[in-house]
Design a protein around this motif. Sequence first.
Motif, mmCIF file in Angstrom:
data_model
loop_
_atom_site.group_PDB
_atom_site.id
_atom_site.type_symbol
_atom_site.label_atom_id
_atom_site.label_comp_id
_atom_site.label_asym_id
_atom_site.label_seq_id
_atom_site.Cartn_x
_atom_site.Cartn_y
_atom_site.Cartn_z
ATOM 1 N N VAL A 424 0.704 -1.126 0.031
ATOM 2 C CA VAL A 424 -0.252 -0.029 0.027
ATOM 3 C C VAL A 424 1.202 1.292 0.130
ATOM 4 C CG1 VAL A 424 -1.711 1.289 1.183
ATOM 5 C CG2 VAL A 424 -1.632 -1.252 1.021
ATOM 6 N N VAL A 425 0.665 2.191 -0.815
ATOM 7 C CA VAL A 425 1.617 3.374 -1.030
ATOM 8 C C VAL A 425 0.483 4.716 -0.620
ATOM 9 C CG1 VAL A 425 2.897 4.607 -2.721
ATOM 10 C CG2 VAL A 425 2.863 2.347 -2.919
ATOM 11 N N ARG A 426 1.312 5.319 0.324
ATOM 12 C CA ARG A 426 0.490 6.662 0.594
ATOM 13 C C ARG A 426 1.562 7.802 0.665
ATOM 14 N NH1 ARG A 426 -0.261 7.677 6.418
ATOM 15 N NH2 ARG A 426 0.720 6.044 7.611
ATOM 16 N N LEU A 427 0.911 8.934 0.717
ATOM 17 C CA LEU A 427 2.008 10.191 0.959
ATOM 18 C C LEU A 427 1.720 10.556 2.307
ATOM 19 C CD1 LEU A 427 1.326 12.324 -2.046
ATOM 20 C CD2 LEU A 427 3.130 10.848 -1.739
ATOM 21 N N VAL A 428 2.766 10.828 3.107
ATOM 22 C CA VAL A 428 2.723 11.314 4.447
ATOM 23 C C VAL A 428 3.314 12.612 4.355
ATOM 24 C CG1 VAL A 428 3.636 10.759 6.936
ATOM 25 C CG2 VAL A 428 3.006 9.073 5.271
ATOM 26 N N HIS A 429 2.650 13.869 5.105
ATOM 27 C CA HIS A 429 3.277 15.015 5.083
ATOM 28 C C HIS A 429 3.624 15.579 6.486
ATOM 29 C CE1 HIS A 429 1.086 15.468 1.115
ATOM 30 N NE2 HIS A 429 -0.074 14.847 1.742
ATOM 31 N N GLU A 430 4.064 16.593 6.373
ATOM 32 C CA GLU A 430 4.953 17.123 7.487
ATOM 33 C C GLU A 430 3.866 17.186 8.783
ATOM 34 O OE1 GLU A 430 6.057 21.348 7.432
ATOM 35 O OE2 GLU A 430 7.540 20.710 5.669
ATOM 36 N N ASN A 431 4.260 16.709 9.895
ATOM 37 C CA ASN A 431 3.626 16.585 11.230
ATOM 38 C C ASN A 431 2.532 15.557 11.056
ATOM 39 O OD1 ASN A 431 3.209 17.364 14.013
ATOM 40 N ND2 ASN A 431 1.302 18.610 13.498
ATOM 41 N N GLU A 432 2.913 14.618 10.263
ATOM 42 C CA GLU A 432 2.087 13.088 10.075
ATOM 43 C C GLU A 432 2.996 11.860 10.261
ATOM 44 O OE1 GLU A 432 -1.412 14.797 6.814
ATOM 45 O OE2 GLU A 432 0.187 13.020 6.255
ATOM 46 N N ALA A 433 2.640 10.721 10.540
ATOM 47 C CA ALA A 433 3.350 9.907 11.072
ATOM 48 C C ALA A 433 2.843 8.490 10.354
ATOM 49 C CB ALA A 433 3.399 9.486 12.392
ATOM 50 N N ALA A 434 3.863 7.543 10.108
ATOM 51 C CA ALA A 434 3.507 6.123 9.514
ATOM 52 C C ALA A 434 4.006 5.045 10.680
ATOM 53 C CB ALA A 434 4.342 5.914 8.527
ATOM 54 N N TYR A 435 3.488 3.977 10.999
ATOM 55 C CA TYR A 435 3.825 2.938 11.660
ATOM 56 C C TYR A 435 4.016 1.636 11.072
ATOM 57 C CZ TYR A 435 3.859 -1.017 14.977
ATOM 58 O OH TYR A 435 4.106 -2.027 15.713
ATOM 59 N N LEU A 436 5.242 1.028 10.836
ATOM 60 C CA LEU A 436 5.611 -0.016 10.290
ATOM 61 C C LEU A 436 5.987 -1.118 11.213
ATOM 62 C CD1 LEU A 436 8.058 2.118 8.006
ATOM 63 C CD2 LEU A 436 5.891 1.243 7.228
ATOM 64 N N PRO A 437 5.016 -2.173 11.524
ATOM 65 C CA PRO A 437 5.566 -3.453 12.317
ATOM 66 C C PRO A 437 6.325 -4.317 12.072
ATOM 67 C CG PRO A 437 3.229 -3.625 11.031
ATOM 68 C CD PRO A 437 3.820 -2.292 10.855
ATOM 69 N N ILE A 438 6.996 -4.988 13.008
ATOM 70 C CA ILE A 438 7.903 -6.025 12.647
ATOM 71 C C ILE A 438 7.602 -7.038 11.313
ATOM 72 C CG2 ILE A 438 9.263 -8.103 13.657
ATOM 73 C CD1 ILE A 438 8.951 -6.702 16.299
ATOM 74 N N GLY A 439 8.264 -7.132 10.589
ATOM 75 C CA GLY A 439 7.998 -8.048 9.157
ATOM 76 C C GLY A 439 7.435 -7.247 8.261
ATOM 77 N N CYS A 440 7.004 -6.150 8.464
ATOM 78 C CA CYS A 440 6.445 -5.343 7.251
ATOM 79 C C CYS A 440 7.168 -5.069 6.219
ATOM 80 C CB CYS A 440 5.695 -3.961 7.696
ATOM 81 S SG CYS A 440 5.097 -2.914 6.698
ATOM 82 N N VAL A 441 6.868 -5.257 4.892
ATOM 83 C CA VAL A 441 7.576 -4.997 3.661
ATOM 84 C C VAL A 441 7.352 -3.371 3.313
ATOM 85 C CG1 VAL A 441 8.383 -5.528 1.229
ATOM 86 C CG2 VAL A 441 7.668 -7.413 2.901
ATOM 87 N N HIS A 442 8.439 -2.742 3.472
ATOM 88 C CA HIS A 442 8.141 -1.302 3.385
ATOM 89 C C HIS A 442 9.332 -0.418 2.487
ATOM 90 C CE1 HIS A 442 10.820 -1.837 6.937
ATOM 91 N NE2 HIS A 442 11.341 -0.693 6.514
ATOM 92 N N ARG A 443 8.975 0.621 1.994
ATOM 93 C CA ARG A 443 9.933 1.658 1.569
ATOM 94 C C ARG A 443 9.789 2.934 1.748
ATOM 95 N NH1 ARG A 443 12.814 0.611 -3.634
ATOM 96 N NH2 ARG A 443 11.187 -0.660 -4.558
ATOM 97 N N LEU A 444 10.646 3.713 1.734
ATOM 98 C CA LEU A 444 10.525 5.024 1.858
ATOM 99 C C LEU A 444 11.220 5.834 0.562
ATOM 100 C CD1 LEU A 444 9.984 7.812 3.890
ATOM 101 C CD2 LEU A 444 12.406 7.488 4.629
ATOM 102 N N ALA A 445 10.341 6.828 0.322
ATOM 103 C CA ALA A 445 10.955 7.641 -1.126
ATOM 104 C C ALA A 445 10.390 8.905 -0.667
ATOM 105 C CB ALA A 445 10.463 7.091 -2.157
ATOM 106 N N ASN A 446 11.173 10.093 -1.487
ATOM 107 C CA ASN A 446 11.191 11.274 -1.477
ATOM 108 C C ASN A 446 10.386 11.864 -3.077
ATOM 109 O OD1 ASN A 446 10.873 14.101 -1.356
ATOM 110 N ND2 ASN A 446 12.919 14.541 -0.672
ATOM 111 N N PRO A 447 9.248 11.901 -3.307
ATOM 112 C CA PRO A 447 8.597 12.416 -4.525
ATOM 113 C C PRO A 447 8.882 14.002 -4.728
ATOM 114 C CG PRO A 447 7.075 11.966 -3.007
ATOM 115 C CD PRO A 447 8.262 11.797 -2.208
#
Length: 480
Positions: A424-447
Amino acid sequence: MSHDTNDLIHPVILCGGSGTRLWPASRESFPKQFLPLAEPGRSSFQGAVARLSDPATFARPVVITANDARFLVAEQLATGGVAADILLEPCRRDSAPAVAVAALHAAARDTQALVLILPADHAIGDDAAFVAAVRNARAGARAGHIMTLGIAPSYPSTAYGYIQPGSPLASDEAACTVVRFLEKPEATRAAALIAEGALWNGGYFLFRADVMLDELEAHAPAVLEAARAALAAATRDLDFVRLDAAAFARAPQISIDYAVMEQTERAGVVPVSFPWSDIGSWGALWEISPRDDAGNAVRGRVAVRETRNSLIHSSGEVLTTVVGLDDVVVVTTDDAVLVTSRHAAGEVKGLVEALRRRGEPEADAHRLMYRPWGSYQRIDIGSRFQVKRITVKPGGRLSLQKHHHRAEHWVVVRGTAEVTADGVVRLVHENEAAYLPIGCVHRLANPGKISLELIEVQVGSYTGEDDIIRIEDIYGRGNA
């Protein structure tokens, strides 16, 4: 056989050292050649690149560097607006295999190309004089000599090798034959060599590609064979050329001085007198640095009192103060402090080796670590947590990854993050947060168009960098 009709010199910058004598500023993760030590705002590598900017004299440069330094090289080249070929050494084998690769790389285009070998970690006080000296060496190199620049000694150093010059070269009145190369001498011998007219060996070599290949074949055939195989099986990765690891590892670990220059009968030397230093220690940096009336060379947030003939170097925000000491070196970074006498500053390498044996991470890694996508800095660490500040350059993308032992919380403080979590891909803006549990397949990018900054809180039983399972990576990295 082809010839270079415009007689351009093909420069090759050797950029593979770690500079441990300049710890704690210089470490394996960010070696001295990439630090602005001798000049504010410009590293010695950038200085070397800038000296090669005359298109009437120099062709496109080649940089030979370690795999782990490839993105530092690319970024500092881009900062200067310079395009270069970047060849990656899979392991350290000293300078002879690197020179062999350089000669083969040039000969593939022109067997008689003029190749200039220069180190990335030297400070030169007169760029125009350096370029003039290289031009003066060109006739001798074209005539078949392996030319070197012999630096007029300013004191009887025991840290450098020496060159004993002979009679003038017939092909070039500005150059001489070389009687012999001499190893690093003890102090009285160094003084005697200077009295006899010996020159420092600065590690600069100018030669025709075919001449160096002939000399390697004669004096170091195993080096040449390994280099030839490593280049033949090289692969392209983004903007880099990766030398074949298995082939390159077969090369003997030997310097070009031992392998060729002390054996060849084709050496020539151009004496030069421009200001020069290999910045081999903190004491050497003090020698070439601007100093105040008390003889102190200071950099960063520093205050001194009743202190003379000392070097005080503070990185980052650490305020460093020295009172009542003479002839000392004090260097502070965010995570380490060095205090030594100037006389003993050359012993820092042994200290770093001892720190490695103890398993101290500061021996090789900075708290601020650079990556191809940006950087991260450790803020705090405990038994089951770690806090980092992460900066991602515009367009930067971390690897698609997962962790077995930790969960991660990301809070965006500047810019916009593109977060992928289990598809699942979503945008996270200033003063917002994301939680990634153990084992979660994830990626961070700067668009976005500005740098992305976020605070990462890791929580779990283990927070080491080797708990990264990379599934996909645009930068060609395997599992951490």
